[in-house]
Design an enzyme around this catalytic site. Structure first.
Site, mmCIF file in Angstrom:
data_model
loop_
_atom_site.group_PDB
_atom_site.id
_atom_site.type_symbol
_atom_site.label_atom_id
_atom_site.label_comp_id
_atom_site.label_asym_id
_atom_site.label_seq_id
_atom_site.Cartn_x
_atom_site.Cartn_y
_atom_site.Cartn_z
ATOM 1 N N ASP A 140 23.565 111.983 62.337
ATOM 2 C CA ASP A 140 23.130 112.998 63.337
ATOM 3 C C ASP A 140 22.239 112.616 64.652
ATOM 4 O O ASP A 140 21.620 111.516 64.798
ATOM 5 C CB ASP A 140 22.300 113.812 62.546
ATOM 6 C CG ASP A 140 22.934 114.973 61.798
ATOM 7 O OD1 ASP A 140 24.261 115.176 62.173
ATOM 8 O OD2 ASP A 140 22.334 115.802 60.996
ATOM 9 N N LYS A 192 25.460 115.309 69.195
ATOM 10 C CA LYS A 192 25.770 115.631 70.623
ATOM 11 C C LYS A 192 25.410 114.609 71.524
ATOM 12 O O LYS A 192 25.806 114.578 72.927
ATOM 13 C CB LYS A 192 25.094 116.863 71.021
ATOM 14 C CG LYS A 192 25.566 118.369 70.619
ATOM 15 C CD LYS A 192 24.625 119.286 70.866
ATOM 16 C CE LYS A 192 24.768 120.468 69.783
ATOM 17 N NZ LYS A 192 23.689 121.289 69.326
ATOM 18 N N MET A 207 14.808 125.648 65.688
ATOM 19 C CA MET A 207 15.657 125.986 66.511
ATOM 20 C C MET A 207 15.370 127.383 67.203
ATOM 21 O O MET A 207 16.314 128.134 67.483
ATOM 22 C CB MET A 207 17.141 126.015 65.592
ATOM 23 C CG MET A 207 17.464 124.799 65.249
ATOM 24 S SD MET A 207 18.875 124.940 64.029
ATOM 25 C CE MET A 207 18.205 125.267 62.681
HETATM 26 N N1 SAH Z 1 16.982 119.079 58.592
HETATM 27 C C1 SAH Z 1 15.917 119.139 59.744
HETATM 28 C C2 SAH Z 1 16.239 120.262 60.588
HETATM 29 C C3 SAH Z 1 17.573 120.220 61.423
HETATM 30 S S1 SAH Z 1 17.629 121.747 62.146
HETATM 31 C C4 SAH Z 1 14.562 118.844 59.201
HETATM 32 O O1 SAH Z 1 14.580 119.131 58.010
HETATM 33 O O2 SAH Z 1 13.689 118.721 60.153
HETATM 34 C C5 SAH Z 1 17.163 121.060 63.951
HETATM 35 C C6 SAH Z 1 15.943 121.510 64.142
HETATM 36 O O3 SAH Z 1 14.843 120.648 63.480
HETATM 37 C C7 SAH Z 1 15.464 121.210 65.998
HETATM 38 O O4 SAH Z 1 16.046 122.342 66.516
HETATM 39 C C8 SAH Z 1 14.166 121.544 65.956
HETATM 40 O O5 SAH Z 1 13.808 122.794 65.580
HETATM 41 C C9 SAH Z 1 13.591 120.676 64.711
HETATM 42 N N2 SAH Z 1 13.310 119.506 64.923
HETATM 43 C C10 SAH Z 1 14.097 118.495 64.277
HETATM 44 N N3 SAH Z 1 13.365 117.273 64.545
HETATM 45 C C11 SAH Z 1 12.202 117.583 65.094
HETATM 46 C C12 SAH Z 1 11.099 116.828 65.724
HETATM 47 N N4 SAH Z 1 11.120 115.626 65.872
HETATM 48 N N5 SAH Z 1 10.237 117.772 66.403
HETATM 49 C C13 SAH Z 1 10.150 118.916 66.524
HETATM 50 N N6 SAH Z 1 11.148 119.607 65.862
HETATM 51 C C14 SAH Z 1 12.251 118.970 65.221
#
Ligand code: SAH
Length: 270
Positions: free
Chosen positions: A43, A66, A187
């Protein structure tokens, strides 16, 4: 690994949580699974250093986010790739940011793999919302401030209307207020104005809010503000995705501590 009893050379598929970004927040199980993989589907938000440190030489690495410059790979295509590779006997790892079962469609992937007769296991990762709060030294629950926590997506279900989402923010705000719950919004940056306006129907304007971008990574930045300044604060600081929004009284004291904007990494927990 071939299983001679099967009509296919059935391999396996493991959904692995890569955590929020800092490679040191991987679990030992995740590292072992990455090292064993012959095919990795990776991802967007997964750190490159995780692959360079742990993927075996010769492993096939497919970026399905992306980052490649184009739009994200269609979900059906990703699932077909996983299924085909597993049927060919490969040891497939689907490496997902954070935890595979917090957003990111991990649940759907597991269903479809199992329907295709593929053995599928899941390895947890540290979800971004948890890492974000911890990096500020803030707990998501606290006996005095929050009896629970809600992980909620701020992303509009795709459709014509930009942020006409399925989330009932007003009901959520009222519940968070009455039941004393911390909200952790994933998000949510693009729709922050809408979320702010809706949440203000059930939560006071001075409810503490933090927005953390790139949690756990060297380029981490955050703001600490109040709900009625959520969108303005994001705009002023120029914060963008990937970021999580944390809302609730667990953040009280954070603004007073006046952590400056800038690199947060290494402050707490990372
Ligand atoms: N499965 C992931 C979430 C996927 S959705 C998890 O458990 O973290 C993707 C969203 O996760 C992003 O748009 C953002 O809101 C958040 N996200 C992922 N990595 C991040 C990071 N390092 N810092 C802040 N937000 C993050």
């Amino acid at each position: 690994m071939n299983r001679p009893t099967s009509s296919f050379a059935t391999g396996s598929c493991t959904l692995v949580g890569a955590g929020p970004g800092d490679p040191e927040l991987l679990t030992i199980k995740a590292v072992k699974a990455i090292q064993a993989a012959t095919v990795l589907l990776v991802d967007d938000l997964v750190s490159e250093s995780i692959l360079s440190s742990y993927a075996r030489p010769g492993a096939r690495i497919v970026h399905v986010g992306k980052r490649g410059g184009c739009k994200s790979t269609p979900q059906a295509f990703i699932e077909r790739l996983m299924i085909t590779a597993a049927h060919e006997g490969e040891t497939v790892v689907r490496l997902k940011g954070g935890d595979p079962f917090i957003f990111g469609r991990g649940g759907e992937e597991v269903e479809h793999l199992r329907e295709a007769g593929i053995e599928c296991t899941v390895i947890n990762g540290i979800t971004a919302g948890l890492a974000a709060a911890t990096s500020l030294g803030v707990p998501l629950t606290h006996r005095d401030h929050a009896q629970g926590v809600v992980f909620v997506t701020g992303h509009a279900k795709t459709g014509a209307g930009a942020h006409e989402d399925a989330t009932d923010w007003r009901a959520l705000a009222a519940t968070a207020h009455n039941a004393r719950l911390t909200l952790v919004i994933y998000m949510g940056v693009a729709g922050a104005g809408h979320i702010e306006r809706e949440l203000l129907h059930g939560l006071p304007g001075d409810t503490p809010v933090a927005v953390v971008q790139h949690a756990s990574l060297p380029q981490q930045r955050h703001i600490a503000t109040t709900l009625d300044r959520l969108q303005a604060g994001i705009a002023e600081a120029g914060l963008a995705s990937p970021a999580v929004i944390v809302v609730g009284d667990v953040l009280r004291g954070l603004a007073a501590a006046a952590l400056p904007l800038g690199s947060d990494a290494g402050r707490f927990g990372t």
